[in-house]
Design a protein around this motif. Sequence first.
Motif, PDB file in Angstrom:
ATOM      1  N   LYS A 119      33.072  29.047  44.372  1.00  0.00           N
ATOM      2  CA  LYS A 119      31.698  28.569  44.203  1.00  0.00           C
ATOM      3  C   LYS A 119      30.726  29.683  43.810  1.00  0.00           C
ATOM      4  O   LYS A 119      29.527  29.502  43.900  1.00  0.00           O
ATOM      5  N   ASN A 120      31.245  30.852  43.402  1.00  0.00           N
ATOM      6  CA  ASN A 120      30.420  31.989  42.972  1.00  0.00           C
ATOM      7  C   ASN A 120      29.541  32.540  44.091  1.00  0.00           C
ATOM      8  O   ASN A 120      28.481  33.099  43.833  1.00  0.00           O
ATOM      9  N   LYS A 121      29.973  32.395  45.338  1.00  0.00           N
ATOM     10  CA  LYS A 121      29.212  32.905  46.478  1.00  0.00           C
ATOM     11  C   LYS A 121      29.919  34.137  47.025  1.00  0.00           C
ATOM     12  O   LYS A 121      30.945  34.024  47.708  1.00  0.00           O
TER      13      LYS A 121
ATOM     14  N   GLY B  85      31.161  37.050  49.149  1.00  0.00           N
ATOM     15  CA  GLY B  85      31.366  37.146  50.587  1.00  0.00           C
ATOM     16  C   GLY B  85      31.966  35.902  51.205  1.00  0.00           C
ATOM     17  O   GLY B  85      32.333  35.909  52.377  1.00  0.00           O
ATOM     18  N   LYS B  86      32.093  34.831  50.438  1.00  0.00           N
ATOM     19  CA  LYS B  86      32.632  33.569  50.946  1.00  0.00           C
ATOM     20  C   LYS B  86      34.089  33.392  50.529  1.00  0.00           C
ATOM     21  O   LYS B  86      34.479  33.758  49.423  1.00  0.00           O
ATOM     22  N   SER B  87      34.865  32.766  51.392  1.00  0.00           N
ATOM     23  CA  SER B  87      36.252  32.428  51.085  1.00  0.00           C
ATOM     24  C   SER B  87      36.300  31.093  50.353  1.00  0.00           C
ATOM     25  O   SER B  87      35.365  30.293  50.443  1.00  0.00           O
ATOM     26  N   PHE B  88      37.394  30.869  49.653  1.00  0.00           N
ATOM     27  CA  PHE B  88      37.567  29.625  48.914  1.00  0.00           C
ATOM     28  C   PHE B  88      39.049  29.271  48.878  1.00  0.00           C
ATOM     29  O   PHE B  88      39.911  30.092  49.170  1.00  0.00           O
ATOM     30  N   ASN B  89      39.340  28.013  48.564  1.00  0.00           N
ATOM     31  CA  ASN B  89      40.719  27.552  48.476  1.00  0.00           C
ATOM     32  C   ASN B  89      41.307  27.893  47.116  1.00  0.00           C
ATOM     33  O   ASN B  89      40.663  27.694  46.084  1.00  0.00           O
ATOM     34  N   LEU B  90      42.533  28.365  47.149  1.00  0.00           N
ATOM     35  CA  LEU B  90      43.265  28.723  45.944  1.00  0.00           C
ATOM     36  C   LEU B  90      44.701  28.244  46.107  1.00  0.00           C
ATOM     37  O   LEU B  90      45.342  28.524  47.128  1.00  0.00           O
TER      38      LEU B  90
ATOM     39  N   LEU C  26      35.601  36.014  47.747  1.00  0.00           N
ATOM     40  CA  LEU C  26      34.958  36.516  46.533  1.00  0.00           C
ATOM     41  C   LEU C  26      34.235  37.818  46.869  1.00  0.00           C
ATOM     42  O   LEU C  26      33.323  37.838  47.701  1.00  0.00           O
ATOM     43  N   LEU C  27      34.664  38.907  46.239  1.00  0.00           N
ATOM     44  CA  LEU C  27      34.095  40.226  46.517  1.00  0.00           C
ATOM     45  C   LEU C  27      32.914  40.555  45.620  1.00  0.00           C
ATOM     46  O   LEU C  27      31.997  41.264  46.040  1.00  0.00           O
ATOM     47  N   ALA C  28      32.960  40.081  44.386  1.00  0.00           N
ATOM     48  CA  ALA C  28      31.887  40.403  43.430  1.00  0.00           C
ATOM     49  C   ALA C  28      31.839  39.329  42.358  1.00  0.00           C
ATOM     50  O   ALA C  28      32.869  38.768  41.982  1.00  0.00           O
ATOM     51  N   PHE C  29      30.642  39.052  41.895  1.00  0.00           N
ATOM     52  CA  PHE C  29      30.459  38.120  40.784  1.00  0.00           C
ATOM     53  C   PHE C  29      29.263  38.601  39.967  1.00  0.00           C
ATOM     54  O   PHE C  29      28.143  38.655  40.464  1.00  0.00           O
ATOM     55  N   LYS C  30      29.536  39.000  38.742  1.00  0.00           N
ATOM     56  CA  LYS C  30      28.484  39.428  37.825  1.00  0.00           C
ATOM     57  C   LYS C  30      28.634  38.574  36.573  1.00  0.00           C
ATOM     58  O   LYS C  30      29.568  38.771  35.786  1.00  0.00           O
ATOM     59  N   TYR C  31      27.736  37.601  36.408  1.00  0.00           N
ATOM     60  CA  TYR C  31      27.836  36.637  35.323  1.00  0.00           C
ATOM     61  C   TYR C  31      27.955  37.337  33.972  1.00  0.00           C
ATOM     62  O   TYR C  31      27.252  38.298  33.695  1.00  0.00           O
ATOM     63  N   GLN C  32      28.857  36.845  33.161  1.00  0.00           N
ATOM     64  CA  GLN C  32      29.179  37.354  31.829  1.00  0.00           C
ATOM     65  C   GLN C  32      29.677  38.801  31.848  1.00  0.00           C
ATOM     66  O   GLN C  32      29.602  39.502  30.859  1.00  0.00           O
ATOM     67  N   ASP C  33      30.236  39.213  33.003  1.00  0.00           N
ATOM     68  CA  ASP C  33      30.807  40.556  33.098  1.00  0.00           C
ATOM     69  C   ASP C  33      32.140  40.535  33.847  1.00  0.00           C
ATOM     70  O   ASP C  33      33.162  40.887  33.283  1.00  0.00           O
TER      71      ASP C  33
END
Length: 84
Positions: free
Chosen positions: A44-46, A48-53, A69-76
Amino acid sequence: MPILMKEVCKSITIDAPIDTVWSVLTDYKAYPDWNPTIRHLGMKNKVGKSFNLKIKTGSGKIVLARPKLLAFKYQDSYRWQGKV
């Protein structure tokens, strides 16, 4: 005893506009349509949050993981870490 960690990194050049590439990469529900390994990606692009994989192994077994999710930098880039 040291903890052994494997890191999976992949880099390719795609001949398409960055917004087109990112629309595919962030359409998580469509991953099973084009990625034979990832069968479900509930990100969910959050940061620090865990997600199902759900991952399909080489033997065909489906494995459930809960990476963070450790990092999310849009378009990078985005990065996650988890155990399988």
